[in-house]
Scaffold this motif. Structure first.
Motif, PDB file in Angstrom:
ATOM      1  N   UNK A   1       0.842  -1.199   0.000  1.00 57.00           N
ATOM      2  CA  UNK A   1       0.000   0.000   0.000  1.00 57.00           C
ATOM      3  C   UNK A   1       0.875   1.245   0.000  1.00 57.00           C
ATOM      4  N   UNK A   2       1.871   1.248   0.881  1.00 61.31           N
ATOM      5  CA  UNK A   2       2.771   2.393   0.980  1.00 61.31           C
ATOM      6  C   UNK A   2       3.609   2.552  -0.284  1.00 61.31           C
ATOM      7  N   UNK A   3       4.092   1.445  -0.819  1.00 59.64           N
ATOM      8  CA  UNK A   3       4.896   1.484  -2.050  1.00 59.64           C
ATOM      9  C   UNK A   3       4.070   2.014  -3.214  1.00 59.64           C
ATOM     10  N   UNK A   4       2.812   1.606  -3.296  1.00 55.47           N
ATOM     11  CA  UNK A   4       1.931   2.077  -4.373  1.00 55.47           C
ATOM     12  C   UNK A   4       1.754   3.585  -4.317  1.00 55.47           C
ATOM     13  N   UNK A   5       1.597   4.124  -3.099  1.00 60.93           N
ATOM     14  CA  UNK A   5       1.463   5.570  -2.940  1.00 60.93           C
ATOM     15  C   UNK A   5       2.733   6.287  -3.402  1.00 60.93           C
ATOM     16  N   UNK A   6       3.883   5.727  -3.039  1.00 60.56           N
ATOM     17  CA  UNK A   6       5.159   6.341  -3.410  1.00 60.56           C
ATOM     18  C   UNK A   6       5.387   6.253  -4.914  1.00 60.56           C
TER      19      UNK A   6
END
Length: 272
Positions: free
Chosen positions: A236-241
């Motif tokens: 989830x965090x990687x997708x946002x980044x």
């Protein structure tokens, strides 16, 4: 004013002369500096999410103006709008069955607007649609996102299919702007309204990413645990980044163009 332009030009030329690794490092440092600034300035980090939605809405308003007043869809990617409609429709379904809230209403409004844009491009303004430039094969992103969603998805108590759908829309949102960037790369010249719209997307996604990162920092990682176990919280965090950095290069050239007093944005090769 001339002195400011000379300074901006000098800084821009210096940045362009740097090797790719140095440029990447500067981008990371700039992003971290912006996050630190937002952390101290914005006390309620939920306001960042509201700001992201507001900037996104502003970008859509610019797009609506372009289609209704300028009567042209030149420079816009139909495929990017279709990918946006797909992930919004899936996310809207997941919101209804998993966590109905105010975001559901916002997604419904955005989906309705996106479908209207698709209708305008496909039918009303078809003569100005640059189909030969909009040549990004969307199955290059849809299929990998679907496979990734099957493998890595939330570990909550919801229905398995709903969890897979939720993961799919998260991954697809991260890359949905790629066809639009491909169109701009193919044309090399981006007219003002399209540039404003894409820049608004970039700002909105940075604010959304900042919201998530700061929430994780404030909760000392407990937010990631609340999202579930395994690789899903990290994804989830990687997708946002990822969706933030995809637009970072374009935003750089947009800001450079604005400060340089250019109405039309010209992109060099290799921006996408």
């Amino acid at each position: 004013m001339r002195a400011e332009k000379k300074l901006i030009h000098a800084v821009t030329m210096w940045v362009r002369r740097q090797p790719p690794k140095v440029k990447a490092l500067m981008a990371v440092v700039s992003g971290m500096a912006a996050l630190i600034f937002l952390r101290f300035v914005v006390h309620d980090h939920d306001n960042l999410f509201v700001a992201a939605e507001s900037v996104h809405s502003l970008g859509i308003s610019v797009l609506i103006y372009k289609l209704t007043k300028e009567k042209t869809c030149a420079g816009l990617s139909l495929k990017s709008q279709e990918l946006t409609a797909i992930f919004l429709a899936v996310r809207l379904y997941c919101s209804f069955v998993m966590e109905y809230d105010i975001h559901t209403v916002l997604d419904l409004a955005t989906l309705a607007t996106t479908l209207w844009v698709i209708y305008m491009i496909r039918f009303k303004l078809k003569s100005s649609y640059m189909e030969d430039k909009d040549n990004f094969a969307i199955y290059y992103v849809v299929i990998p996102c679907a496979v990734l969603a099957l493998c890595i998805h939330p570990s909550t108590t919801h229905n398995l299919m709903n969890r897979i759908f939720w993961a799919f829309c998260v991954y697809l949102e991260a890359v949905s702007v790629l066809p639009q960037l491909q169109v701009m790369q193919n044309t090399k010249i981006v007219e003002p309204f399209t540039a404003h719209y894409v820049f608004a997307l970039g700002v909105a996604r940075f604010l959304s990413c900042a919201h998530w990162v700061l929430q994780v920092l404030d909760s000392r990682g407990h937010l990631l645990v609340a999202l579930g176990y395994g690789l899903w919280p990290s994804m989830v965090l990687i997708s946002e980044i990822v969706q933030t950095f995809i637009l970072a290069d374009f935003c750089y050239y947009y800001i450079k163009s604005v400060f340089g007093g250019q109405l039309v944005l010209r992109l060099p090769s290799g921006v996408v």
